[in-house]
Motif scaffolding. Sequence first.
Motif, PDB file in Angstrom:
ATOM      1  N   CYS A  12       0.855  -1.049   0.052  1.00  0.00           N
ATOM      2  CA  CYS A  12       0.168  -0.095  -0.387  1.00  0.00           C
ATOM      3  C   CYS A  12       0.765   1.461  -0.134  1.00  0.00           C
ATOM      4  O   CYS A  12       2.080   1.285   0.000  1.00  0.00           O
ATOM      5  N   HIS A  13       0.457   2.326   0.086  1.00  0.00           N
ATOM      6  CA  HIS A  13       1.096   3.956   0.074  1.00  0.00           C
ATOM      7  C   HIS A  13       2.340   3.732   0.730  1.00  0.00           C
ATOM      8  O   HIS A  13       3.254   4.063   1.406  1.00  0.00           O
ATOM      9  N   CYS A  14       1.039   3.574   2.761  1.00  0.00           N
ATOM     10  CA  CYS A  14       1.924   3.541   3.818  1.00  0.00           C
ATOM     11  C   CYS A  14       3.279   2.392   4.062  1.00  0.00           C
ATOM     12  O   CYS A  14       3.465   2.511   4.948  1.00  0.00           O
ATOM     13  N   GLY A  15       3.107   1.257   3.052  1.00  0.00           N
ATOM     14  CA  GLY A  15       3.535   0.400   3.581  1.00  0.00           C
ATOM     15  C   GLY A  15       3.322  -0.878   5.078  1.00  0.00           C
ATOM     16  O   GLY A  15       3.966  -1.589   4.745  1.00  0.00           O
ATOM     17  N   ASN A  16       2.310  -0.363   5.371  1.00  0.00           N
ATOM     18  CA  ASN A  16       1.845  -1.673   6.800  1.00  0.00           C
ATOM     19  C   ASN A  16       1.102  -2.184   5.723  1.00  0.00           C
ATOM     20  O   ASN A  16       1.315  -3.217   6.427  1.00  0.00           O
ATOM     21  N   CYS A  79      -5.845  -0.741   2.809  1.00  0.00           N
ATOM     22  CA  CYS A  79      -4.929  -0.439   4.201  1.00  0.00           C
ATOM     23  C   CYS A  79      -6.223   0.326   5.268  1.00  0.00           C
ATOM     24  O   CYS A  79      -6.136   1.768   4.168  1.00  0.00           O
ATOM     25  N   CYS A  82      -3.738   3.999   5.073  1.00  0.00           N
ATOM     26  CA  CYS A  82      -3.455   5.454   3.710  1.00  0.00           C
ATOM     27  C   CYS A  82      -4.658   4.779   3.078  1.00  0.00           C
ATOM     28  O   CYS A  82      -4.787   4.998   1.631  1.00  0.00           O
TER      29      CYS A  82
HETATM   30 ZN   LIG Z   1      -1.154   1.715   3.554  1.00  0.00          ZN
END
Ligand SMILES: [Zn+2]
Length: 122
Positions: A12-16, A79, A82
Amino acid sequence: MNTDMKRYNGSCHCGNVKFSFEHEEIKSGLRCNCSICIRKGALMTSFVIPPEDLTITLKEENSLGLYEFDSKIAHYYFCKKCGIYTFNQTSRFIDQYRVNLGCVDGIDSLVLEAEVFDGKAL
Ligand SMILES: [Zn+2]
Protein backbone atom coordinates in the motif's frame (compact mmCIF):
# COMPACT_ATOMS: atom_id res chain seq x y z
CA MET A 1 10.77 -23.81 -9.45
CA ASN A 2 9.75 -22.82 -12.96
CA THR A 3 12.53 -20.50 -14.19
CA ASP A 4 10.07 -18.23 -16.01
CA MET A 5 8.52 -17.28 -12.70
CA LYS A 6 9.28 -13.88 -11.23
CA ARG A 7 8.80 -12.76 -7.66
CA TYR A 8 6.60 -9.69 -7.41
CA ASN A 9 6.41 -7.51 -4.32
CA GLY A 10 3.79 -4.91 -3.61
CA SER A 11 2.55 -2.63 -0.88
CA CYS A 12 0.00 0.00 0.00
CA HIS A 13 1.19 3.62 0.08
CA CYS A 14 2.25 3.81 3.72
CA GLY A 15 3.78 0.32 3.77
CA ASN A 16 1.60 -1.15 6.49
CA VAL A 17 0.27 -3.74 4.05
CA LYS A 18 2.80 -5.69 1.98
CA PHE A 19 2.30 -8.65 -0.29
CA SER A 20 4.31 -10.93 -2.51
CA PHE A 21 3.65 -13.62 -5.12
CA GLU A 22 5.28 -15.45 -8.00
CA HIS A 23 4.12 -15.28 -11.59
CA GLU A 24 5.41 -15.21 -15.14
CA GLU A 25 6.24 -11.72 -16.37
CA ILE A 26 3.13 -9.57 -16.12
CA LYS A 27 2.29 -8.01 -19.47
CA SER A 28 -1.35 -7.09 -19.10
CA GLY A 29 -4.02 -6.37 -16.54
CA LEU A 30 -7.73 -6.44 -16.03
CA ARG A 31 -10.27 -3.71 -15.52
CA CYS A 32 -13.89 -4.28 -14.64
CA ASN A 33 -16.94 -2.08 -14.96
CA CYS A 34 -18.95 -3.43 -12.02
CA SER A 35 -20.25 -0.93 -9.48
CA ILE A 36 -17.20 -1.16 -7.21
CA CYS A 37 -14.37 -1.61 -9.74
CA ILE A 38 -15.50 1.35 -11.83
CA ARG A 39 -15.22 3.51 -8.70
CA LYS A 40 -11.83 2.19 -7.70
CA GLY A 41 -10.44 2.44 -11.23
CA ALA A 42 -7.59 0.06 -10.44
CA LEU A 43 -5.82 -2.17 -12.91
CA MET A 44 -5.89 -5.65 -11.40
CA THR A 45 -4.00 -8.83 -12.26
CA SER A 46 -5.68 -10.66 -15.13
CA PHE A 47 -4.88 -13.91 -13.34
CA VAL A 48 -5.98 -14.98 -9.89
CA ILE A 49 -3.65 -16.04 -7.10
CA PRO A 50 -4.54 -18.90 -4.75
CA PRO A 51 -4.54 -17.84 -1.07
CA GLU A 52 -1.60 -20.13 -0.30
CA ASP A 53 0.51 -18.38 -2.98
CA LEU A 54 -0.07 -14.81 -1.85
CA THR A 55 2.04 -13.79 1.11
CA ILE A 56 0.47 -10.91 3.00
CA THR A 57 2.54 -9.10 5.62
CA LEU A 58 0.99 -6.55 7.95
CA LYS A 59 3.21 -4.12 9.80
CA GLU A 60 0.60 -3.60 12.46
CA GLU A 61 -2.09 -6.06 13.36
CA ASN A 62 -5.47 -4.85 12.10
CA SER A 63 -3.85 -2.88 9.27
CA LEU A 64 -6.16 -4.47 6.77
CA GLY A 65 -9.67 -3.17 6.22
CA LEU A 66 -12.32 -5.27 4.54
CA TYR A 67 -15.26 -4.12 2.46
CA GLU A 68 -18.05 -6.44 1.34
CA PHE A 69 -21.46 -5.90 -0.17
CA ASP A 70 -24.46 -7.80 -1.52
CA SER A 71 -23.61 -11.50 -1.43
CA LYS A 72 -20.36 -10.79 0.49
CA ILE A 73 -18.64 -13.40 -1.63
CA ALA A 74 -16.08 -10.94 -2.92
CA HIS A 75 -13.77 -9.36 -0.33
CA TYR A 76 -12.16 -5.99 -1.02
CA TYR A 77 -9.16 -5.24 1.14
CA PHE A 78 -7.56 -1.88 1.83
CA CYS A 79 -5.01 -0.39 4.19
CA LYS A 80 -6.76 1.23 7.12
CA LYS A 81 -4.07 3.87 7.43
CA CYS A 82 -3.53 5.13 3.87
CA GLY A 83 -6.74 3.83 2.33
CA ILE A 84 -5.08 2.13 -0.62
CA TYR A 85 -6.90 -0.80 -2.20
CA THR A 86 -4.28 -3.54 -2.36
CA PHE A 87 -6.11 -6.73 -3.40
CA ASN A 88 -9.42 -8.52 -3.40
CA GLN A 89 -10.81 -12.02 -3.28
CA THR A 90 -12.98 -12.41 -6.33
CA SER A 91 -16.58 -13.50 -6.66
CA ARG A 92 -15.89 -15.37 -9.90
CA PHE A 93 -13.12 -17.50 -8.41
CA ILE A 94 -14.01 -17.89 -4.75
CA ASP A 95 -11.17 -17.15 -2.30
CA GLN A 96 -8.70 -16.44 -5.12
CA TYR A 97 -6.96 -13.08 -5.11
CA ARG A 98 -6.37 -10.41 -7.68
CA VAL A 99 -3.91 -7.73 -6.70
CA ASN A 100 -3.88 -4.04 -7.62
CA LEU A 101 -1.04 -3.71 -10.15
CA GLY A 102 -0.58 -0.08 -9.16
CA CYS A 103 0.75 -1.38 -5.84
CA VAL A 104 3.30 -3.76 -7.38
CA ASP A 105 6.97 -2.72 -7.50
CA GLY A 106 8.42 -2.39 -11.01
CA ILE A 107 5.08 -2.34 -12.80
CA ASP A 108 3.72 0.68 -14.63
CA SER A 109 0.00 0.04 -14.51
CA LEU A 110 -0.65 2.98 -16.84
CA VAL A 111 1.11 1.43 -19.81
CA LEU A 112 0.07 -2.22 -19.48
CA GLU A 113 -2.50 -3.55 -21.87
CA ALA A 114 -5.85 -3.87 -20.15
CA GLU A 115 -8.61 -6.32 -20.78
CA VAL A 116 -12.04 -5.08 -19.67
CA PHE A 117 -14.33 -7.52 -17.94
CA ASP A 118 -18.03 -6.78 -18.19
CA GLY A 119 -18.81 -7.18 -14.49
CA LYS A 120 -21.70 -4.74 -14.79
CA ALA A 121 -23.62 -7.34 -16.75
CA LEU A 122 -23.46 -9.92 -13.96
ZN1 LIG B 1 -1.14 1.87 3.96
